[in-house]
Design a protein around this motif. Structure first.
Motif, PDB file in Angstrom:
ATOM      1  N   ALA A   8     -31.267 -53.995  -3.518  1.00 36.93           N
ATOM      2  CA  ALA A   8     -29.809 -54.069  -3.648  1.00 36.93           C
ATOM      3  C   ALA A   8     -29.279 -53.011  -4.608  1.00 36.93           C
ATOM      4  CB  ALA A   8     -29.388 -55.461  -4.114  1.00 36.93           C
ATOM      5  N   ILE A   9     -30.125 -52.555  -5.523  1.00 35.58           N
ATOM      6  CA  ILE A   9     -29.721 -51.518  -6.478  1.00 35.58           C
ATOM      7  C   ILE A   9     -29.883 -50.123  -5.891  1.00 35.58           C
ATOM      8  CG2 ILE A   9     -30.340 -50.424  -8.685  1.00 35.58           C
ATOM      9  CD1 ILE A   9     -30.926 -53.308  -9.716  1.00 35.58           C
ATOM     10  N   VAL A  10     -30.958 -49.855  -5.175  1.00 36.10           N
ATOM     11  CA  VAL A  10     -31.216 -48.483  -4.703  1.00 36.10           C
ATOM     12  C   VAL A  10     -30.646 -48.183  -3.318  1.00 36.10           C
ATOM     13  CG1 VAL A  10     -33.259 -48.216  -6.162  1.00 36.10           C
ATOM     14  CG2 VAL A  10     -33.538 -48.964  -3.790  1.00 36.10           C
ATOM     15  N   ASP A  11     -30.408 -49.204  -2.503  1.00 36.63           N
ATOM     16  CA  ASP A  11     -29.918 -49.005  -1.136  1.00 36.63           C
ATOM     17  C   ASP A  11     -28.396 -48.924  -1.151  1.00 36.63           C
ATOM     18  OD1 ASP A  11     -29.003 -49.310   1.512  1.00 36.63           O
ATOM     19  OD2 ASP A  11     -30.715 -50.549   2.060  1.00 36.63           O
ATOM     20  N   ASP A  12     -27.868 -47.751  -0.816  1.00 37.57           N
ATOM     21  CA  ASP A  12     -26.418 -47.548  -0.880  1.00 37.57           C
ATOM     22  C   ASP A  12     -25.647 -48.475   0.043  1.00 37.57           C
ATOM     23  OD1 ASP A  12     -27.722 -45.808   1.077  1.00 37.57           O
ATOM     24  OD2 ASP A  12     -25.756 -44.924   1.443  1.00 37.57           O
ATOM     25  N   LYS A  13     -26.218 -48.858   1.159  1.00 41.07           N
ATOM     26  CA  LYS A  13     -25.531 -49.776   2.082  1.00 41.07           C
ATOM     27  C   LYS A  13     -25.373 -51.151   1.430  1.00 41.07           C
ATOM     28  CE  LYS A  13     -25.520 -46.634   5.284  1.00 41.07           C
ATOM     29  NZ  LYS A  13     -24.953 -45.436   4.705  1.00 41.07           N
ATOM     30  N   LYS A  14     -26.387 -51.599   0.699  1.00 39.08           N
ATOM     31  CA  LYS A  14     -26.289 -52.890  -0.005  1.00 39.08           C
ATOM     32  C   LYS A  14     -25.382 -52.761  -1.221  1.00 39.08           C
ATOM     33  CE  LYS A  14     -30.592 -54.563   1.801  1.00 39.08           C
ATOM     34  NZ  LYS A  14     -31.980 -54.851   1.620  1.00 39.08           N
TER      35      LYS A  14
END
Length: 150
Positions: free
Chosen positions: A22-28
């Motif tokens: 959730a921190i590294v994935d821009d979509k999340k």
């Protein structure tokens, strides 16, 4: 003169791998923090983030990533000064994760104290939004800062 540093932390009732993604994935991340990014956070990458309440884009440079453990990046604080953000993730009992964030450093003066107050508020908000998104599937940030537009 001592330097100022922001520290914030929270425990999230989700496993460390879900919190990390959730921190590294821009979509999340766009479900609780930014409105858009030029890509996923990966070591050495330079990205542009846009926040819902601002027109401009903010450059960040990803410094270090350790899968499910650590994320660091730097971003500009104005006047050419860059600050480093570090996020440490630690597995905790009950299949939960403790997230700790540090950012700094600034001089201990009037400008530094204003920065400390604003950024401590910002990171506490980030952590609350991350928790709400992961545990309840809601975006606390949506509309929260519309008063800052214009």
């Amino acid at each position: 003169m001592s330097l100022l540093r922001v520290n914030a932390g929270i425990q999230i009732s989700k496993p460390v791998n879900e919190v990390f993604e959730a921190i590294v994935d821009d979509k999340k991340m766009s479900n609780y923090f930014i409105s858009e990014s030029s890509g996923k956070m990966e070591e050495g990458k330079e990205l542009l983030w846009k926040f819902p309440e601002y027109e401009e884009r903010f450059p960040i440079k990803v410094l270090k990533i350790r899968m499910n453990e650590f994320v660091s990046y730097e971003w500009e604080m104005g006047e050419g000064k860059k600050n480093q953000v570090e996020m440490t993730l630690t597995a905790a009992p009950g299949n939960s994760t403790v997230v700790k964030i540090t950012e700094g450093e600034m001089e201990n003066n009037e400008a530094g104290i204003a920065w400390l107050g604003g950024n401590a508020e910002g990171w506490a908000n980030f952590l609350a939004c991350l928790k709400a998104y992961l545990e309840y599937g809601i975006n606390l940030r949506k509309g929260a800062f519309d008063f800052r537009k214009g």
